[in-house]
Enzyme design. Structure first.
Site, PDB file in Angstrom:
ATOM      1  CG  HIS A  77      46.827 -41.955  -3.474  1.00 20.59           C
ATOM      2  ND1 HIS A  77      47.475 -41.073  -2.648  1.00 20.59           N
ATOM      3  CD2 HIS A  77      45.625 -42.212  -2.901  1.00 20.59           C
ATOM      4  CE1 HIS A  77      46.690 -40.808  -1.605  1.00 20.59           C
ATOM      5  NE2 HIS A  77      45.561 -41.487  -1.741  1.00 20.59           N
TER       6      HIS A  77
ATOM      7  CD  GLU B 291      41.646 -40.149  -2.714  1.00 22.71           C
ATOM      8  OE1 GLU B 291      41.129 -40.730  -1.765  1.00 22.71           O
ATOM      9  OE2 GLU B 291      42.854 -40.237  -2.976  1.00 22.71           O
TER      10      GLU B 291
HETATM   11  P1  PGA Z   1      41.737 -40.420   4.120  1.00 21.78           P
HETATM   12  O1  PGA Z   1      42.603 -40.880   2.854  1.00 21.78           O
HETATM   13  O2  PGA Z   1      40.445 -41.183   4.074  1.00 21.78           O
HETATM   14  O3  PGA Z   1      42.584 -40.775   5.309  1.00 21.78           O
HETATM   15  O4  PGA Z   1      41.522 -38.959   3.988  1.00 21.78           O
HETATM   16  C1  PGA Z   1      42.019 -41.050   1.589  1.00 21.78           C
HETATM   17  C2  PGA Z   1      43.073 -41.333   0.560  1.00 21.78           C
HETATM   18  O5  PGA Z   1      44.152 -40.742   0.598  1.00 21.78           O
HETATM   19  O6  PGA Z   1      42.873 -42.204  -0.332  1.00 21.78           O
END
Ligand code: PGA
Length: 255
Positions: A94, A164
């Site tokens: 992550h 992401e």
């Molecule tokens: P968010 O986070 O939905 O609050 O943008 C997603 C993540 O970091 O996995």
């Protein structure tokens, strides 16, 4: 082909087990009412047990795992211990771990090898820190190659790639969700890299999901127009009504 995959990434929330249990029960309700969606909760480690005992349809996830199975690694939790606790899905790499804990592609690679090599699902997070216009997310591509280099293709059946863009994560300053068009472009780019590394069939077997400010307003767009097969949801997964709606809407999309 696949059910939409919706993963709740609770991060370091909530503060106490009681809240975790209530949140899990609310999510379980929505998941049970929408069997066409595969729902996963990834709580903080101390709440794995309480969440596990509150879910039935929902699957248990972890936000991280160490690559060794047991041994002198103070503060770490191994894939094996998680597996024994009922965890089936492990989030790996992550951006918050890459950023705050300096997790490198090499560490991500070792974690992927351990998780996938032992029959668990790995959710590999990749994403560029910045983007100009609609350029190709090359940094995400490098993270993908760096993490997966040398991993046998037979193990990729249990791989999920979570795209992401770091600038789109709701808690980062100035965050805004990516557009479904950019997400679609990123999805195609990721599939192309997987095809180059292996072959088309293997690439198509990998699920690619989107993360970054996902909510009930944009989930359908990311699944339909973005071509994504699910979502990794942070902030909105801590709001029971909002998350229930995300699961319900995902259940209406045919992938
Ligand atoms: P968010 O986070 O939905 O609050 O943008 C997603 C993540 O970091 O996995």
């Amino acid at each position: 082909m696949y059910k939409p995959l919706i993963i709740a990434n609770w991060k370091m929330n909530p503060a106490v087990a009681q809240e975790a249990s209530e949140l899990a029960l609310q999510t379980e309700k929505a998941a049970a009412a929408n069997p066409g969606v595969e729902t996963v909760i990834a709580p903080p480690f101390p709440f794995l047990h309480v969440v596990h005992s509150s879910i039935n349809t929902v699957k248990l996830g972890a936000q991280n795992a160490f690559w060794e199975d047991v041994g002198p690694f103070t503060g770490e939790v191994s894939w094996r211990q998680l597996n024994d606790t009922g965890v089936s899905h492990v989030i790996v790499g992550h951006s918050e771990r890459r950023m705050y804990l300096h997790e490198s592609d090499e560490m991500v690679h070792k974690k992927l090898r351990a998780v996938l090599g032992n029959g668990m699902y790995a959710v590999l997070c990749i994403g560029e820190r910045q983007r100009e216009g609609n350029e190709i997310p090359a940094e995400a591509g490098e993270q993908l190659r760096g993490g997966l280099q040398g991993i046998k293709k037979s193990l990729l059946a249990k791989l999920v790639v979570a795209y992401e863009p770091v600038w789109a994560i709701s808690t980062n300053s100035g965050a805004r969700p990516d557009t479904p068009e950019n997400a679609f472009q990123a999805m195609m780019y990721i599939r192309k890299i997987l095809t180059t590394m292996h072959d088309r069939k293997t690439a198509d077997s990998v699920r690619i999901i989107y993360g970054g400010s996902v909510n009930a307003k944009n989930i359908s767009l990311f699944l339909k127009d973005g071509g994504m097969q699910g979502a990794l949801v942070g902030s909105a997964s801590l709001q029971p009504k909002e998350f229930q709606e995300i699961i319900r809407l995902a259940g209406q999309v045919r992938l």
